[in-house]
Scaffold this motif. Structure first.
Motif, mmCIF file in Angstrom:
data_model
loop_
_atom_site.group_PDB
_atom_site.id
_atom_site.type_symbol
_atom_site.label_atom_id
_atom_site.label_comp_id
_atom_site.label_asym_id
_atom_site.label_seq_id
_atom_site.Cartn_x
_atom_site.Cartn_y
_atom_site.Cartn_z
ATOM 1 N N ILE A 99 0.893 -1.131 0.124
ATOM 2 C CA ILE A 99 0.000 0.029 -0.037
ATOM 3 C C ILE A 99 0.970 1.372 -0.084
ATOM 4 C CG2 ILE A 99 -1.816 1.281 1.361
ATOM 5 C CD1 ILE A 99 -2.863 -1.184 2.444
ATOM 6 N N ASN A 100 0.659 1.992 -1.018
ATOM 7 C CA ASN A 100 1.674 3.268 -1.251
ATOM 8 C C ASN A 100 0.872 4.267 -0.302
ATOM 9 O OD1 ASN A 100 3.251 5.074 -1.890
ATOM 10 N ND2 ASN A 100 2.790 5.360 -4.004
ATOM 11 N N SER A 101 1.350 4.567 0.692
ATOM 12 C CA SER A 101 0.858 5.752 1.642
ATOM 13 C C SER A 101 1.888 6.787 1.261
ATOM 14 C CB SER A 101 1.131 5.286 3.170
ATOM 15 O OG SER A 101 0.410 6.539 3.935
ATOM 16 N N SER A 102 2.352 7.741 2.124
ATOM 17 C CA SER A 102 3.425 8.693 2.140
ATOM 18 C C SER A 102 3.941 9.188 3.544
ATOM 19 C CB SER A 102 2.269 10.029 1.597
ATOM 20 O OG SER A 102 3.132 11.300 1.893
ATOM 21 N N VAL A 103 5.231 9.583 3.337
ATOM 22 C CA VAL A 103 5.900 10.191 4.443
ATOM 23 C C VAL A 103 5.020 11.137 5.215
ATOM 24 C CG1 VAL A 103 7.345 11.907 3.326
ATOM 25 C CG2 VAL A 103 8.084 10.823 5.273
ATOM 26 N N SER A 104 4.289 11.942 4.486
ATOM 27 C CA SER A 104 3.498 12.942 4.965
ATOM 28 C C SER A 104 2.521 12.572 5.955
ATOM 29 C CB SER A 104 2.752 13.838 3.903
ATOM 30 O OG SER A 104 1.653 12.906 3.167
ATOM 31 N N ALA A 105 2.227 11.281 5.850
ATOM 32 C CA ALA A 105 1.150 10.713 7.063
ATOM 33 C C ALA A 105 1.562 11.096 8.318
ATOM 34 C CB ALA A 105 1.091 9.125 6.914
ATOM 35 N N SER A 106 3.063 11.144 8.677
ATOM 36 C CA SER A 106 3.656 11.364 10.026
ATOM 37 C C SER A 106 4.250 12.755 10.280
ATOM 38 C CB SER A 106 4.730 10.481 10.361
ATOM 39 O OG SER A 106 4.165 8.895 9.979
ATOM 40 N N LEU A 107 3.808 13.524 9.190
ATOM 41 C CA LEU A 107 4.492 15.003 9.118
ATOM 42 C C LEU A 107 3.627 15.928 9.579
ATOM 43 C CD1 LEU A 107 6.986 14.670 6.198
ATOM 44 C CD2 LEU A 107 7.409 14.161 8.933
ATOM 45 N N ARG A 108 3.954 16.882 10.015
ATOM 46 C CA ARG A 108 2.980 18.242 10.705
ATOM 47 C C ARG A 108 3.160 19.295 9.630
ATOM 48 N NH1 ARG A 108 4.415 16.355 15.702
ATOM 49 N NH2 ARG A 108 6.250 17.939 16.011
ATOM 50 N N ILE A 109 4.259 19.336 8.848
ATOM 51 C CA ILE A 109 4.374 20.398 8.045
ATOM 52 C C ILE A 109 3.530 20.175 6.642
ATOM 53 C CG2 ILE A 109 6.418 19.306 6.750
ATOM 54 C CD1 ILE A 109 7.800 22.197 6.781
ATOM 55 N N ILE A 110 3.048 21.231 5.981
ATOM 56 C CA ILE A 110 2.154 21.250 4.911
ATOM 57 C C ILE A 110 2.978 21.925 3.535
ATOM 58 C CG2 ILE A 110 0.058 21.447 3.730
ATOM 59 C CD1 ILE A 110 -0.998 21.323 6.528
ATOM 60 N N ALA A 111 3.146 21.229 2.691
ATOM 61 C CA ALA A 111 3.725 21.870 1.467
ATOM 62 C C ALA A 111 2.746 22.710 0.882
ATOM 63 C CB ALA A 111 4.349 20.872 0.578
ATOM 64 N N ASN A 112 2.948 23.626 -0.034
ATOM 65 C CA ASN A 112 2.096 24.591 -0.534
ATOM 66 C C ASN A 112 1.293 23.582 -1.689
ATOM 67 O OD1 ASN A 112 2.825 27.004 0.418
ATOM 68 N ND2 ASN A 112 4.341 27.353 -1.310
ATOM 69 N N SER A 113 1.753 22.661 -2.211
ATOM 70 C CA SER A 113 1.280 21.668 -3.283
ATOM 71 C C SER A 113 0.460 20.574 -2.478
ATOM 72 C CB SER A 113 2.175 20.907 -4.067
ATOM 73 O OG SER A 113 2.905 20.324 -3.302
ATOM 74 N N LEU A 114 0.439 20.598 -1.219
ATOM 75 C CA LEU A 114 -0.508 19.437 -0.594
ATOM 76 C C LEU A 114 -1.673 20.066 0.394
ATOM 77 C CD1 LEU A 114 2.438 17.047 0.519
ATOM 78 C CD2 LEU A 114 1.124 16.961 -1.554
ATOM 79 N N THR A 115 -2.301 19.311 0.837
ATOM 80 C CA THR A 115 -3.351 19.747 1.918
ATOM 81 C C THR A 115 -3.192 19.006 3.095
ATOM 82 O OG1 THR A 115 -4.960 18.149 0.955
ATOM 83 C CG2 THR A 115 -4.679 20.197 -0.485
ATOM 84 N N ILE A 116 -4.120 19.657 3.914
ATOM 85 C CA ILE A 116 -4.374 18.809 5.280
ATOM 86 C C ILE A 116 -4.957 17.447 5.225
ATOM 87 C CG2 ILE A 116 -5.684 18.927 7.667
ATOM 88 C CD1 ILE A 116 -5.128 22.044 7.542
ATOM 89 N N LYS A 117 -6.231 17.565 4.230
ATOM 90 C CA LYS A 117 -6.848 16.308 4.113
ATOM 91 C C LYS A 117 -6.093 15.382 3.465
ATOM 92 C CE LYS A 117 -9.070 18.674 0.322
ATOM 93 N NZ LYS A 117 -8.732 20.275 0.894
ATOM 94 N N TYR A 118 -5.034 15.680 2.357
ATOM 95 C CA TYR A 118 -4.265 14.638 1.848
ATOM 96 C C TYR A 118 -3.160 14.380 2.662
ATOM 97 C CZ TYR A 118 -0.528 12.657 -0.976
ATOM 98 O OH TYR A 118 0.364 11.784 -1.311
ATOM 99 N N ALA A 119 -2.249 15.305 2.870
ATOM 100 C CA ALA A 119 -0.896 14.928 3.584
ATOM 101 C C ALA A 119 -1.131 14.353 5.139
ATOM 102 C CB ALA A 119 -0.053 16.150 3.777
ATOM 103 N N GLN A 120 -2.012 15.106 6.002
ATOM 104 C CA GLN A 120 -2.016 14.809 7.368
ATOM 105 C C GLN A 120 -3.114 13.846 7.854
ATOM 106 O OE1 GLN A 120 -0.382 17.351 6.271
ATOM 107 N NE2 GLN A 120 1.438 16.942 7.350
ATOM 108 N N VAL A 121 -3.978 13.534 7.083
ATOM 109 C CA VAL A 121 -5.196 12.771 7.407
ATOM 110 C C VAL A 121 -5.503 11.693 6.658
ATOM 111 C CG1 VAL A 121 -7.547 13.050 8.020
ATOM 112 C CG2 VAL A 121 -6.474 14.885 8.257
ATOM 113 N N SER A 122 -5.650 11.747 5.479
ATOM 114 C CA SER A 122 -6.099 10.616 4.457
ATOM 115 C C SER A 122 -4.918 9.587 4.389
ATOM 116 C CB SER A 122 -6.562 10.961 3.052
ATOM 117 O OG SER A 122 -5.350 11.373 2.446
ATOM 118 N N LYS A 123 -3.640 10.099 4.186
ATOM 119 C CA LYS A 123 -2.441 9.383 4.163
ATOM 120 C C LYS A 123 -2.161 8.715 5.657
ATOM 121 C CE LYS A 123 -1.574 9.065 -0.268
ATOM 122 N NZ LYS A 123 -1.559 7.777 -0.792
ATOM 123 N N ALA A 124 -2.462 9.278 6.710
ATOM 124 C CA ALA A 124 -2.431 8.785 8.014
ATOM 125 C C ALA A 124 -3.291 7.442 8.002
ATOM 126 C CB ALA A 124 -2.509 9.886 9.049
ATOM 127 N N ALA A 125 -4.375 7.942 7.691
ATOM 128 C CA ALA A 125 -5.383 6.777 7.689
ATOM 129 C C ALA A 125 -4.980 5.528 6.905
ATOM 130 C CB ALA A 125 -6.946 7.175 7.114
#
Length: 307
Positions: A177-203
């Motif tokens: 399953i290809n998640s993302s390192v962003s699942a565990s990070l609090r920083i948000i890049a301009n090209s990413l979003t809270i719902k993508y980076a920090q929440v859906s990928k953490a799930a």
């Protein structure tokens, strides 16, 4: 002629007689993964919503000349991972052609968009912008694609994956399953979003661990592992693909992105070779169960997070 050494790469990473399925396999990281598996002998079904993109990728990257003498094949098949009917239809179609599936790679994903305001605009403006995101139901779309689809697709392929152990390789079926390192990070890049980076990928990462536990049962015995990737060239990170459906690392743009997050120590995006080595390891190493492997060029060493 002497046989290859049992610890040679050609022996350990041979995927001869393997059948694999890669969702979102027409471009970006999914295409890198599909090429990796096919170049090492697997028959790889690539899925996605855009049939023309899949067919082009298979035509360009799935030829015997491109895959080499030990290569398998790349087969395009349209599938919408957010549609249960579409998933069931594709599983049935593959099941008519194949007796088993050795490997399922859940790779398809989207990122949505950021709110129109930011924290520095103050609580009223930022709160209103956040609340307005619900108007387009974008949260549900992101979760359906990034997380729920992994659950449903894996469930649908479970019977074919279970049959892998009785196939010619003798190996138990496997899911990556290809998640993302962003699942565990609090920083948000301009090209990413809270719902993508920090929440859906953490799930997605937690789903990986949960499925790994459930499928370790002796009556199922299917391995599940995850990938926590950093930045690799894809339509999500570069915004486009070329005529070969591949994306190119634009160094100045990437440097600007890293600078905006104060992460200048990460000098470049990852390469297809760096995806390939970890995918092959997860595919063939029967001693890996329930892991999430981070491959991010050191990004998580500098970014705030909880790894």
């Amino acid at each position: 002629m002497a046989s290859p050494h049992p610890l040679s790469a050609a022996t350990m990473f041979s995927l001869k007689d393997w059948v694999a399925v890669v969702t979102g396999g027409g471009t970006g990281i999914g295409l890198m993964i599909a090429q990796t598996l096919a170049a090492n002998g697997a028959k790889v079904y690539i899925t996605g919503r855009r049939a023309d993109v899949l067919e082009r990728s298979a035509r360009i990257h799935g030829t015997p000349e491109k895959l080499g003498p030990l290569g398998g094949s790349i087969v395009p098949i349209a599938m919408d991972v957010t549609s249960k009917d579409s998933i069931k239809s594709v599983v049935a179609e593959i099941g008519q052609k194949e007796q088993y599936v050795n490997l399922l790679v859940n790779n398809a994903g989207i990122y949505g968009s950021r709110p129109n305001a930011r924290p520095e605009n103050g609580p009223e403006a930022f709160g209103e912008a956040m609340f307005a995101e619900g108007d387009s139901n974008i949260w549900q779309k992101v979760f359906d694609t990034n997380c729920t689809s992994c659950y449903l697709t894996t469930a649908a392929f479970l019977p074919l994956l279970a049959k892998a152990a009785s196939g010619p390789t003798g190996k138990v079926g496997s899911v990556i399953i290809n998640s993302s390192v962003s699942a565990s990070l609090r920083i948000i890049a301009n090209s990413l979003t809270i719902k993508y980076a920090q929440v859906s990928k953490a799930a997605v990462s937690h789903l990986t661990r949960q499925l790994a536990y459930e499928f370790s049962h002796e009556k199922i015995s299917i391995r599940v592992n995850g990938l926590g990737l950093g930045y690799f060239p894809s339509e999500m990170t570069t915004g486009t693909s070329n005529e070969q459906n591949e994306s190119i690392d634009l160094a100045p743009r990437f440097a600007e992105l890293m600078s905006g997050m104060d992460l200048q120590s990460v000098k470049r995006m990852g390469t297809p070779e760096e995806v390939a080595t970890i995918v092959l390891t997860l595919a063939v190493n029967d001693y890996m169960w329930g892991t999430i492997t981070i491959v991010d060029g050191g990004l998580s060493l500098r970014a705030a997070g909880d790894l």
